[in-house]
Design an enzyme around this catalytic site. Structure first.
Site, PDB file in Angstrom:
ATOM      1  N   GLU A  43       9.235  -9.132  12.105  1.00  0.00           N
ATOM      2  CA  GLU A  43       8.774 -10.410  12.677  1.00  0.00           C
ATOM      3  C   GLU A  43       9.917 -11.229  13.278  1.00  0.00           C
ATOM      4  OE1 GLU A  43       5.498 -12.269  10.780  1.00  0.00           O
ATOM      5  OE2 GLU A  43       4.998 -10.445   9.692  1.00  0.00           O
ATOM      6  N   ARG A  53       6.056 -15.493  10.006  1.00  0.00           N
ATOM      7  CA  ARG A  53       7.477 -15.730   9.678  1.00  0.00           C
ATOM      8  C   ARG A  53       7.598 -16.594   8.427  1.00  0.00           C
ATOM      9  NH1 ARG A  53       8.687 -15.988  16.154  1.00  0.00           N
ATOM     10  NH2 ARG A  53       8.916 -13.732  16.335  1.00  0.00           N
ATOM     11  N   GLY A  80      10.012   1.217  22.851  1.00  0.00           N
ATOM     12  CA  GLY A  80      10.984   0.610  23.768  1.00  0.00           C
ATOM     13  C   GLY A  80      11.580  -0.681  23.245  1.00  0.00           C
TER      14      GLY A  80
HETATM   15  C1  LIG Z   1      10.327  -2.050   7.253  1.00  0.00           C
HETATM   16  C2  LIG Z   1       9.815  -2.500   8.572  1.00  0.00           C
HETATM   17  C3  LIG Z   1       8.464  -2.813   8.699  1.00  0.00           C
HETATM   18  C4  LIG Z   1       7.967  -3.184   9.949  1.00  0.00           C
HETATM   19  N1  LIG Z   1       6.620  -3.432  10.079  1.00  0.00           N
HETATM   20  C5  LIG Z   1       6.122  -3.699  11.307  1.00  0.00           C
HETATM   21  C6  LIG Z   1       4.697  -3.856  11.505  1.00  0.00           C
HETATM   22  O1  LIG Z   1       3.919  -3.797  10.544  1.00  0.00           O
HETATM   23  N2  LIG Z   1       4.236  -4.077  12.752  1.00  0.00           N
HETATM   24  C7  LIG Z   1       5.067  -4.142  13.837  1.00  0.00           C
HETATM   25  O2  LIG Z   1       4.572  -4.329  14.928  1.00  0.00           O
HETATM   26  N3  LIG Z   1       6.410  -3.994  13.696  1.00  0.00           N
HETATM   27  C8  LIG Z   1       6.958  -3.775  12.462  1.00  0.00           C
HETATM   28  N4  LIG Z   1       8.308  -3.619  12.308  1.00  0.00           N
HETATM   29  C9  LIG Z   1       9.160  -3.625  13.484  1.00  0.00           C
HETATM   30  C10 LIG Z   1      10.032  -4.872  13.628  1.00  0.00           C
HETATM   31  O3  LIG Z   1       9.242  -5.975  13.934  1.00  0.00           O
HETATM   32  C11 LIG Z   1      11.079  -4.544  14.701  1.00  0.00           C
HETATM   33  O4  LIG Z   1      11.999  -3.633  14.134  1.00  0.00           O
HETATM   34  C12 LIG Z   1      11.807  -5.788  15.185  1.00  0.00           C
HETATM   35  O5  LIG Z   1      10.922  -6.628  15.887  1.00  0.00           O
HETATM   36  C13 LIG Z   1      12.996  -5.432  16.103  1.00  0.00           C
HETATM   37  O6  LIG Z   1      12.612  -4.562  17.105  1.00  0.00           O
HETATM   38  P1  LIG Z   1      13.474  -3.215  17.366  1.00  0.00           P
HETATM   39  O7  LIG Z   1      13.694  -2.575  16.031  1.00  0.00           O
HETATM   40  O8  LIG Z   1      12.786  -2.434  18.406  1.00  0.00           O
HETATM   41  O9  LIG Z   1      14.874  -3.738  17.852  1.00  0.00           O
HETATM   42  P2  LIG Z   1      15.258  -4.128  19.375  1.00  0.00           P
HETATM   43  O10 LIG Z   1      14.268  -5.078  19.904  1.00  0.00           O
HETATM   44  O11 LIG Z   1      15.517  -2.883  20.126  1.00  0.00           O
HETATM   45  O12 LIG Z   1      16.633  -4.884  19.130  1.00  0.00           O
HETATM   46  C14 LIG Z   1      17.842  -4.168  18.836  1.00  0.00           C
HETATM   47  C15 LIG Z   1      18.948  -5.188  18.567  1.00  0.00           C
HETATM   48  O13 LIG Z   1      19.163  -5.982  19.744  1.00  0.00           O
HETATM   49  C16 LIG Z   1      19.076  -7.355  19.399  1.00  0.00           C
HETATM   50  N5  LIG Z   1      18.532  -8.133  20.521  1.00  0.00           N
HETATM   51  C17 LIG Z   1      17.408  -7.912  21.237  1.00  0.00           C
HETATM   52  N6  LIG Z   1      17.233  -8.884  22.145  1.00  0.00           N
HETATM   53  C18 LIG Z   1      18.273  -9.738  21.990  1.00  0.00           C
HETATM   54  C19 LIG Z   1      18.660 -10.959  22.635  1.00  0.00           C
HETATM   55  N7  LIG Z   1      17.937 -11.517  23.621  1.00  0.00           N
HETATM   56  N8  LIG Z   1      19.782 -11.576  22.228  1.00  0.00           N
HETATM   57  C20 LIG Z   1      20.542 -11.032  21.226  1.00  0.00           C
HETATM   58  N9  LIG Z   1      20.231  -9.901  20.577  1.00  0.00           N
HETATM   59  C21 LIG Z   1      19.097  -9.261  20.958  1.00  0.00           C
HETATM   60  C22 LIG Z   1      18.139  -7.399  18.205  1.00  0.00           C
HETATM   61  O14 LIG Z   1      18.295  -8.598  17.463  1.00  0.00           O
HETATM   62  C23 LIG Z   1      18.595  -6.168  17.447  1.00  0.00           C
HETATM   63  O15 LIG Z   1      19.738  -6.482  16.698  1.00  0.00           O
HETATM   64  C24 LIG Z   1       8.834  -3.270  11.059  1.00  0.00           C
HETATM   65  C25 LIG Z   1      10.201  -2.990  10.903  1.00  0.00           C
HETATM   66  C26 LIG Z   1      10.686  -2.606   9.689  1.00  0.00           C
HETATM   67  C27 LIG Z   1      12.143  -2.294   9.563  1.00  0.00           C
END
Ligand SMILES: Cc1cc2nc3c(=O)[nH]c(=O)nc-3n(C[C@H](O)[C@H](O)[C@H](O)COP(=O)(O)OP(=O)(O)OC[C@H]3O[C@@H](n4cnc5c(N)ncnc54)[C@H](O)[C@@H]3O)c2cc1C
Length: 392
Positions: free
Chosen positions: A372, A251, A137
């Site tokens: 992160e 970070r 989500g």
């Molecule tokens: C290669 C890779 C490795 C990863 N490894 C890990 C891991 O080891 N452990 C782990 O837990 N996660 C991991 N992640 C997940 C990563 O932390 C998430 O992709 C990231 O936190 C964003 O979450 P989401 O992809 O669900 O995007 P969402 O939270 O759905 O966001 C979608 C878009 O909306 C924007 N957005 C959301 N809220 C706001 C706001 N308030 N204001 C403006 N814009 C907003 C975001 O910036 C983004 O552009 C990894 C991701 C990648 C790509």
């Protein structure tokens, strides 16, 4: 090969830090770099490369010596992350997740028993670590997580799904956050240390990625997984500060990795610009190519300066550096992405050829802009700190 930028990058490092950078760089170029493309093609996790980090002390630079680690200072840890990321995203990620998110949290919030159990295992390389934070989500709105922790006899029952989890299929330790009650938002968040190999009710599936296939990113399902009380990290409902502290250090190391990737783009683009010819000249003689080289150089050093300053603040004992961590992560990840774009442009169509590394670096740099905390999140955090809406 040393570059003119090295003089500034190394300027106010101690002799030990300078020597360590040279040693990590030599190791990474000789032992890791030659395998990366092959690993990506074969979708092979770098288990044997990670093992080589252990005797050199590069596996656990945030773990104190009494637990088998090689901690010197936080800046040195950042330099190790930077130099490893300069050649391989995945190896650097193994170190950064294990040290920042997991070992850092155990050191700060773990009981003696938890420290004795997990830190030597991390330092020895026997136990890789994963951080299970992001959910299907969304990863940005962490207080709204759906994975639940329910009190049961002798411990906790975890139910929910985490996605994008780096190293999960190879890890012996999961740092997991779950909520006691979603309605309580951040006040419901609770942190756990989970042994995935000894816990029933955990299943790990592969998560389909267009890049970084060698990282074996996973989705992790908790289906009534039982975690004993000994696995609770900190107190129930007090996991949000644990998470905040983990991400603060996380970070920093991600930003250091971004500096390494940005530097790699320069390392690749500069010699290419001085070899490739057009109109009977080296393309590096054209002003528009020179502009890109200058921009890449300046933004890399600007990002490095802010990352090192953050490392020094942490070494000076500044407890929370959330705004500075956001600034470093934001600037450094954007530098890595822009440098990868510029390096690709300098390579022309070959930037997209699998014979050259730069195309791979673009997607890998982009992934660092998400992990992160996205750029949007960090922009928002920096602004909120400056406007007084949020406190460190
Ligand atoms: C290669 C890779 C490795 C990863 N490894 C890990 C891991 O080891 N452990 C782990 O837990 N996660 C991991 N992640 C997940 C990563 O932390 C998430 O992709 C990231 O936190 C964003 O979450 P989401 O992809 O669900 O995007 P969402 O939270 O759905 O966001 C979608 C878009 O909306 C924007 N957005 C959301 N809220 C706001 C706001 N308030 N204001 C403006 N814009 C907003 C975001 O910036 C983004 O552009 C990894 C991701 C990648 C790509």
């Amino acid at each position: 090969m040393p570059t003119p930028l090295d003089r500034m990058a190394d300027f106010d490092l101690s002799d030990e830090q300078r020597a360590l950078r040279a040693a990590v760089r030599e190791f990474a170029e000789k032992e890791i770099l030659p395998h990366v493309e092959e690993h990506e093609r074969e979708e092979r996790y770098p288990t044997e490369l990670v093992r080589k980090l252990v005797p050199l002390g590069y596996m656990a630079p945030m773990v104190p010596e009494r637990f088998g680690g090689s901690f010197q200072d936080v800046l040195t840890y950042g330099i190790i992350c930077e130099e490893l990321a300069r050649v391989d995203w995945v190896v650097a990620s193994v170190v950064s997740v294990a040290n920042s998110l997991v070992a850092g949290s155990i050191l700060k919030f773990g009981s003696e028993a938890q420290q004795e159990r997990w830190l030597p295992a991390i330092a020895s390389g026997d136990c890789l670590a994963s951080a299970c934070l992001t959910e299907p989500g969304g990863g940005t709105d962490l207080p709204n997580m759906r994975t639940t922790a329910t009190r049961v006899d002798g411990g906790w029952r975890l139910d929910g799904t985490k996605v994008f989890i780096s190293h999960a299929a190879h890890a012996g330790l999961f740092f997991v956050v779950a909520t006691l009650d979603r309605g309580k938002k951040h006040k419901g968040v609770t942190a756990f240390l989970v042994d995935p190999r000894a816990t029933e009710g955990i299943s790990i599936g592969s998560f389909p990625m267009r890049t970084l296939k060698r990282d074996h990113l996973a989705e992790v399902h908790f289906d009534g997984a039982f975690v004993p009380d000994a696995g609770l990290l900190g107190e129930p409902g007090k996991g949000f500060p644990v998470l905040g502290s983990a991400l603060d250090l996380g970070r920093y190391s991600v930003a250091a990795r971004c500096v390494g990737q940005a530097q790699r783009c320069i390392d690749l683009a500069v010699p290419y610009a001085m070899e490739r010819e057009a109109f009977d000249k080296k393309i590096g003689e054209f002003q528009m190519i020179q502009q890109k080289v200058a921009d890449m150089t300046c933004r890399t050093q600007a990002a490095r300066a802010i990352v090192y300053q953050l490392g020094r603040m942490k070494d000076a004992g500044v407890e929370r550096c959330s705004m500075e961590s956001s600034m470093a992560k934001l600037m450094a990840s954007q530098a890595a992405v822009q440098n990868a774009l510029d390096a690709m442009q300098i390579h022309g169509g070959y930037g997209l050829s699998s014979e050259y590394e730069v195309g791979r670096l673009l997607l890998e740099a982009k992934s660092l802009e998400f992990g992160e905390g996205t750029s949007e999140l960090h922009t928002k955090l920096v602004a909120e700190f400056m406007l007084g809406v949020r406190k460190q």
